[in-house]
Structure formats: C-alpha cells, structure tokens
Design an enzyme around this catalytic site. Sequence first.
Site, short mmCIF file in Angstrom:
data_model
loop_
_atom_site.label_atom_id
_atom_site.label_comp_id
_atom_site.label_asym_id
_atom_site.label_seq_id
_atom_site.Cartn_x
_atom_site.Cartn_y
_atom_site.Cartn_z
N HIS A 189 0.84 -1.21 0.00
CA HIS A 189 0.00 0.00 0.00
C HIS A 189 0.87 1.25 0.00
O HIS A 189 0.45 2.31 -0.48
CB HIS A 189 -0.91 0.04 1.23
CG HIS A 189 -1.97 -1.01 1.23
ND1 HIS A 189 -1.73 -2.30 1.67
CD2 HIS A 189 -3.27 -0.97 0.85
CE1 HIS A 189 -2.84 -3.00 1.56
NE2 HIS A 189 -3.79 -2.23 1.06
N ASP A 262 -4.94 -6.23 -7.47
CA ASP A 262 -5.12 -5.51 -6.21
C ASP A 262 -5.47 -4.05 -6.59
O ASP A 262 -5.44 -3.68 -7.77
CB ASP A 262 -3.84 -5.58 -5.37
CG ASP A 262 -4.11 -5.59 -3.88
OD1 ASP A 262 -5.20 -5.17 -3.48
OD2 ASP A 262 -3.22 -6.01 -3.11
#
Length: 279
Positions: A189, A262
């Site tokens: 992230h 993702d």
Amino acid sequence: MLPSPASLSLREQLGQLIVPLLPSHAYASDPVALEDQVDPLRKGRWGGYITIFPKPDLTTALTRLQAEANLPLLVACDLERGAGQHLDGLSRFPHLMALGASESTELAYEQGRLTALEARLAGVHWVLAPVADVNSNSENPIINVRAFGGDPAVVAKLVEAFVTGCQDHGALATVKHFPGHGDTDTDSHAALPVIHASREQLDRIDLPPFRQAIAAGVASLMTGHIAVPSLDPTLTPATLSKPIVTGLLRQELGFDGLVVTDAFNMAGVAEGFGEEEAA
C-alpha cells in the site's frame, strides 16, 4: 434476455473489466448520493463494484444499481474474516492465522461456507479471500496474521478447504496475492516490495498454495503489486508483468479463471505508473 458479449460496443466490453469502489456515502441511507451513482454507471457500463466498510443498507443500494446495469453487476468484497468484516450485522471471524493454528480443514471449509452464504444474502458474489500467501518473513507488516501461517503445506490445504467451502455455496473465491506476498518487509500500500526469493524458493514456499487452489478449481486469483526479480528482472510489479501473469500463471500453472488486480490506488503500482497508466 442478456446481451451477448459480441453485441457490446468496445467501450462496453472495456467497461466490463473495471470494478470501481462503491463510494461510502452512496447507500440507501442517502438516496441523493445513491442516485448520483446511477448516471456514471449508465455511462461507464462497468462490470461490478467493490464495497468496503459495514453498511446496513448495502442490499437496498445494490438492488437499485443492479436495476440500472445492462449486464448483472459482479459485486466484490474483501471478506478474509467472514462477511461481517465489511457487511454490517454478519459473522466476523478471527484473523486467518488463528484458523491456521488449528490446521483444521473442516473449520476452514466451514468458514468458507458461512462467508459465501452470508455474502450472497447481502448481494455480494465475489469473495476476495482467502489469503494464500505464506508468511515466511516475521517482519512482514501487511500479510502477517492475515495469512494461515508460515508452513506452505498447511497453508495450501487450508486455502483449498476455504475455497471449496466458499464455492460449494454459491460465491466466487479469490486467492491472493500472486505470486506470493509473504516474504517481504514492505507494505505494498505504501511502496513497491521486492521479493528476492529464487525460483527454487518460490516453488518450495510461495507457489504451493496457489497451485493447490488452482487444482481445486478456484474461480479467481488476485495479483500482488510486488516485484520478483527471479521471475521478471525488470522489476515490473507482478500485476503488470507479462512473464508473471501470462508466462507463469496462465501458461505454466494453467490458470484459466478470472484474474483481478489488487487496488490501483496502492503505491506499489501507482507510484511508478500512476493509476490511469497502470489501468
């Protein structure tokens, strides 16, 4: 009668590949905000939505949006800990590592079963679980307790059981994050992790759960925003890597199901390419 894929325009076909986030305010509790989503859906004709965070009126909102879609929307949700992780009032389980400590395929199947049944009741068809990563790095800041554990054989059998329980009861399961996000000390992230494992290590540790899930007929697989030099020396994130997705996943492992990325707003892919270019 549903339109055939061949009857769709190129724009509509491309739209079917896109799964945007259903905004947190666009639920039935705010009818104006919900109606604001209808026009973009009519224009974009995307394939579905991903929904996160508990919403008591999710089903009402999805019913409204499904009525506006030219093809049924495929609705996804991250449900690693059961439907209650993001769907209000439903069952929430411990992190997968607790289940992994039991080494019980019966419990893993049951968690997959209950997750699927409750998700479908809420209007969610696509379960973005289970995590198939082997947590082989104790410094891992993002997989950690989300994984079944650090033993590839145990992880593989529990992944298969969860997938089977989920898909036996009407939802699509998704194994993630291919080709394995367990051996990193970086959160994708926040930055692009680099996995320095050799191909032999990948075959021995990271790939067995994915292989077993594919053999069990898993419907979907999520790619990770991770660079793996032993598979692609250009350090392209796996999500965008032809050697990893086409060469390894499609051709070598024989996966012919649904590949999902993702999220594109994660720095592991957006930092090097930007969300638009990556997509």
